[in-house]
Design an enzyme around this catalytic site. Structure first.
Site, PDB file in Angstrom:
ATOM      1  CE  LYS A   1      -5.042 -86.388  13.693  1.00 27.53           C
ATOM      2  NZ  LYS A   1      -3.695 -85.952  13.342  1.00 27.53           N
TER       3      LYS A   1
ATOM      4  NE  ARG B   1       8.954 -73.658  18.113  1.00 26.51           N
ATOM      5  CZ  ARG B   1       9.156 -72.532  18.804  1.00 26.51           C
ATOM      6  NH1 ARG B   1       9.443 -72.598  20.102  1.00 26.51           N
ATOM      7  NH2 ARG B   1       9.082 -71.347  18.227  1.00 26.51           N
TER       8      ARG B   1
ATOM      9  CE  LYS C   1      -4.160 -81.247  14.106  1.00 27.74           C
ATOM     10  NZ  LYS C   1      -3.157 -81.921  14.921  1.00 27.74           N
TER      11      LYS C   1
HETATM   12  P1  13P Z   1      -1.814 -87.839  18.563  1.00 28.17           P
HETATM   13  O1  13P Z   1      -1.635 -88.961  17.591  1.00 28.17           O
HETATM   14  O2  13P Z   1      -0.625 -87.615  19.444  1.00 28.17           O
HETATM   15  O3  13P Z   1      -3.099 -87.905  19.296  1.00 28.17           O
HETATM   16  O4  13P Z   1      -1.849 -86.503  17.715  1.00 28.17           O
HETATM   17  C1  13P Z   1      -2.568 -86.463  16.563  1.00 28.17           C
HETATM   18  C2  13P Z   1      -2.954 -85.090  16.296  1.00 28.17           C
HETATM   19  O5  13P Z   1      -2.521 -84.505  15.373  1.00 28.17           O
HETATM   20  C3  13P Z   1      -3.911 -84.458  17.190  1.00 28.17           C
HETATM   21  O6  13P Z   1      -4.364 -83.275  16.623  1.00 28.17           O
END
Ligand code: 13P
Length: 372
Positions: A226, A48, A141
């Site tokens: 987002k 990772r 996030k």
């Molecule tokens: P994707 O762009 O692969 O959908 O991932 C964004 C993300 O951080 C989802 O939580």
């Protein structure tokens, strides 16, 4: 404006810098592990670290304003001894952290709504935030994931309300700790619905989230949103306008304008299972449409917070044994075209073909995401 600013308005502005977006690279060891195993690698902390180093050691500062890390990556280092956080900061890239602890089934989940989830981690969030801040994270996030249930072609009211309430509670706690919350209510692309269904559900989900944030007293200029673009489900068999980026752009902008107040500085789209190519082209079209048509004028920055949309080619090359340098170069190329798309300036006739090494059409859907 420093990468370590604690002023939330400043952090939002910096993350929304023109022509830049966010690298979402906060996959949990479980999600990343499944990708690594598919790519023929073992899922160990060392693999990772090596994989993440392909991005954090690359020159991404021209197109990336922030990177979201998994908490374990806050303590990891590049081969040259610099911590990931130091390496990102040296390029002016702000560090963010995933603070949710994955998904869990909703208690009342049954029948057509089987598979609905809420998100774990609120109970321990407050004690973790101070540590993340100390380690250099200035934004966070939290991902809610909502499937459109088969048969009913909608998301249950309970799931919409619970996920919005959790996102608002998370946002309030982050703000109290000087960390800007990215609010992510993702509607999954799984299903055979058309774009119209997705549009209707997007309006409901975004409307409920904004309502919950306001009721909690969260300032909307202290968050970023987002969400997904309004596209048909991955199993939709139709053809016609919903395959067209212009249609996707118009309906996405319509959903946003009707639900998200102008105080929100930026919409940082996820790629959500679109291919790298589709993600870039659709983001570009969103910006072109927002500029070209008065009725779609938007007050927010329209940019990206892509995971798969920025990583898929690199993972593919790495799994095929390509060199670290070649993988890093690819990471830079893919980031660059998305930086252009964030300005509505991606033009293959001028810039050359999109750098993806994967098919342009199809999808990058994954059904296993969300386990911590
Ligand atoms: P994707 O762009 O692969 O959908 O991932 C964004 C993300 O951080 C989802 O939580």
């Amino acid at each position: 404006m420093s990468v370590l600013s604690t002023d939330l308005t400043e952090i939002a502005s910096r993350l929304c810098s023109a022509g830049k977006g966010i690298l979402a690279s906060d996959e949990s060891p479980s999600t990343m592990g499944k990708r690594l195993v598919k790519a023929g690698k073992d899922n160990t902390p060392e693999t990772r670290r090596q994989y993440r180093g392909l991005f954090y050691g690359a020159e991404l500062g021209g197109a990336i304003s922030g990177a979201i890390l998994h908490p374990e990556a806050l303590d990891m280092k590049l081969d040259d001894g610099r911590s990931f956080v130091e390496a990102l900061h040296s390029q002016g890239i702000m560090v963010g952290v995933k603070v949710d602890e994955g998904l869990e089934p909703m208690e009342a989940s049954c029948g057509a709504y089987e598979g609905e989830t809420s998100t774990k981690g609120l109970e321990t969030l407050e004690e973790r935030l101070a540590t993340y801040h100390e380690k250099g994270a200035r934004f966070a996030k939290w991902r809610a994931a909502m499937p459109i249930c088969k048969d009913e072609y909608r998301i249950s009211r309970a799931a919409i309300e619970k996920n919005a309430a959790q996102l608002a509670a998370y946002a309030e706690l982050c703000i109290a700790h000087g960390i800007l919350p990215i609010v992510e209510p993702e509607i999954l692309i799984d299903g055979d619905h058309d774009g119209g269904v997705y549009f209707v559900e997007t309006r409901k989900v975004l409307g409920e989230c904004m309502h919950a944030l306001v009721q909690r007293g969260v300032r909307l200029d202290h968050i970023l949103l987002k969400c997904q673009m309004v596209t048909p489900g991955v199993d939709w068999k139709g053809n016609g306008p919903w395959r067209d980026p212009a249609t996707i752009a118009r309906w996405t902008l319509d959903a946003l304008r009707q639900t998200v107040p102008p105080a929100v500085k930026g919409i940082m789209f996820l790629s959500g299972g679109q291919t790298e190519y589709q993600s870039t082209v659709n983001l570009n079209e969103l910006n072109v449409t927002a500029r070209a048509f008065n009725e779609f004028a938007v007050p927010y920055r329209l940019s990206f917070s892509f995971g798969r949309g920025l990583q898929a080619s690199v993972l593919d090359m790495w799994s095929r044994g390509e060199s670290k340098e070649a993988c890093m170069k690819k990471a830079e190329e893919v980031a660059r075209v998305n930086g252009l798309a964030a300005r509505g300036a991606f033009n293959e006739a001028v810039d050359g073909a999109h750098p993806t090494v994967l098919p342009k059409s199809g999808n990058l859907q994954e059904s296993f995401r969300g386990v911590y």
